[in-house]
Design an enzyme around this catalytic site. Structure first.
Site, PDB file in Angstrom:
ATOM      1  N   GLN A 197     -18.319  91.389  58.732  1.00  0.00           N
ATOM      2  CA  GLN A 197     -16.912  91.100  59.037  1.00  0.00           C
ATOM      3  C   GLN A 197     -16.030  91.480  57.852  1.00  0.00           C
ATOM      4  O   GLN A 197     -16.300  91.098  56.713  1.00  0.00           O
ATOM      5  CB  GLN A 197     -16.757  89.611  59.395  1.00  0.00           C
ATOM      6  N   ASP A 251     -20.560  98.606  64.537  1.00  0.00           N
ATOM      7  CA  ASP A 251     -19.120  98.793  64.309  1.00  0.00           C
ATOM      8  C   ASP A 251     -18.770 100.286  64.292  1.00  0.00           C
ATOM      9  O   ASP A 251     -17.603 100.650  64.382  1.00  0.00           O
ATOM     10  CB  ASP A 251     -18.725  98.214  62.934  1.00  0.00           C
ATOM     11  N   LYS A 270     -17.107  86.394  68.652  1.00  0.00           N
ATOM     12  CA  LYS A 270     -18.206  87.348  68.816  1.00  0.00           C
ATOM     13  C   LYS A 270     -19.493  86.622  69.194  1.00  0.00           C
ATOM     14  O   LYS A 270     -20.237  87.061  70.070  1.00  0.00           O
ATOM     15  CB  LYS A 270     -18.393  88.168  67.530  1.00  0.00           C
TER      16      LYS A 270
HETATM   17  N1  GUN Z   1     -12.092  92.895  60.817  1.00  0.00           N
HETATM   18  C1  GUN Z   1     -11.084  93.176  61.670  1.00  0.00           C
HETATM   19  N2  GUN Z   1     -11.505  93.994  62.660  1.00  0.00           N
HETATM   20  C2  GUN Z   1     -12.806  94.235  62.422  1.00  0.00           C
HETATM   21  C3  GUN Z   1     -13.796  95.006  63.101  1.00  0.00           C
HETATM   22  O1  GUN Z   1     -13.559  95.653  64.128  1.00  0.00           O
HETATM   23  N3  GUN Z   1     -15.033  94.993  62.552  1.00  0.00           N
HETATM   24  C4  GUN Z   1     -15.301  94.310  61.420  1.00  0.00           C
HETATM   25  N4  GUN Z   1     -16.544  94.371  60.949  1.00  0.00           N
HETATM   26  N5  GUN Z   1     -14.427  93.587  60.768  1.00  0.00           N
HETATM   27  C5  GUN Z   1     -13.177  93.551  61.276  1.00  0.00           C
END
Ligand code: GUN
Length: 292
Positions: free
Chosen positions: A97, A120, A53
């Site tokens: 996350q 998100d 990211k």
């Molecule tokens: N962990 C696995 N996929 C995601 C996601 O799309 N967003 C977040 N914040 N954590 C994750």
């Protein structure tokens, strides 16, 4: 028949280049979109995702900051970190996350993120806006799936879409997005009776149940569009989807590979959401494509 490949890697590259152009225009106006990623602990998969990211932000010119916190942080301390990020003007997007350590309640933490910074799309307000088909920030994987479907050149309207999996991150939101695109949507899941027969009715099949190679060719209507959201390791440690790719290729019309299908689109949509949040937060409108 051999299915046409829906190349997420290529589409992601195109979209990232468009986002980079838009970020450049915003920077000329003195605004740099900013994303804060909160990482608690050292879960290996999470560390890898967060690194991807960060790199993706850097490539398109989005400012990014990773806040690394120890596994032992309390829920209350984490909430204070979120509050501080909510207050900071240079931060347009906040992503916590997941998963979080078991002593922290994920939904309590998510609920504390300012709705306008929830890139998100996990807060109840944004999930509600999605339900109501109002403007908002929506989950990244579902947004990426819709973009991939549009890339086939086929209309979604009127098609029967079957979504297998009912998670808050993928199954539920992608079902709603498909509905808003005028598909007829069936939501199937682990308790569905007669899954194979239902899947065989699908013009669009979204496999998001997290079971390696579960969807074999006998689940597929000839010519169907198959979207594989799964990320699993097989017995040899190879990355595989929820779909038995080789077998399904012989029946489907279009199919996303794993890796290189839905995955690259998810991070791209995070960049898009961060840009979108920045535009809304600064009351700026740019000409050109943001969300198709
Ligand atoms: N962990 C696995 N996929 C995601 C996601 O799309 N967003 C977040 N914040 N954590 C994750």
């Amino acid at each position: 028949m051999t299915a046409m490949l829906l190349n997420g890697k290529e589409l992601a590259k195109k979209r990232r280049s468009e986002i980079k152009t838009q970020v450049g225009r915003l920077k000329e106006m003195g605004i740099t979109p900013g994303l804060a990623v909160v990482l608690v602990g050292e879960n290996l998969a999470s560390v890898t995702y967060v690194r991807s990211k960060e790199k993706a932000c850097h490539e398109v010119g989005i400012y990014s900051e990773v806040i690394r916190l120890p596994e032992t942080i309390t829920e209350e301390e984490l909430l204070q970190v979120i509050e501080e990020l909510n207050r900071r003007e240079e931060i347009d997007g906040i992503l916590v996350q997941l998963p979080l350590p078991s002593h922290i309640r994920e939904q309590v933490v998510i609920n504390r993120i300012a709705v306008e910074k929830d890139v998100d799309g996990f807060t109840p307000v944004n999930q509600g806006k999605l339900l109501l088909n109002e403007k908002g920030l929506f989950p990244c994987t579902p947004l990426g799936i819709i973009d991939l479907l549009k890339e086939t050149g086929q209309s979604i309207a009127g098609k029967h879409a079957v979504v297998i999996g009912r998670s808050n991150i993928v199954g539920k939101p992608v079902s709603l997005l498909l509905l808003h695109q005028h598909a007829t949507v069936t939501m199937a899941h682990s308790r569905t009776v007669g899954l194979k027969q239902i899947a065989r009715e699908a013009d669009i099949l979204v496999a998001a149940m997290g079971q390696a190679k579960k969807i074999t060719s006998d689940y597929i209507k000839p010519g169907a569009i198959v979207i594989d959201v799964g990320i699993n390791r097989d017995e040899n440690g190879k990355l595989v989807g929820d779909v038995d790719f080789e077998a399904v290729c012989e029946v489907a019309g279009c199919i996303t590979p794993v890796p290189g299908g839905v995955g690259p689109m998810t991070i791209t949509m995070l960049l898009q959401n961060t840009l979108q949040a920045s535009l809304w937060n600064h009351h700026v409108e740019l000409a050109g494509r943001i969300d198709g």
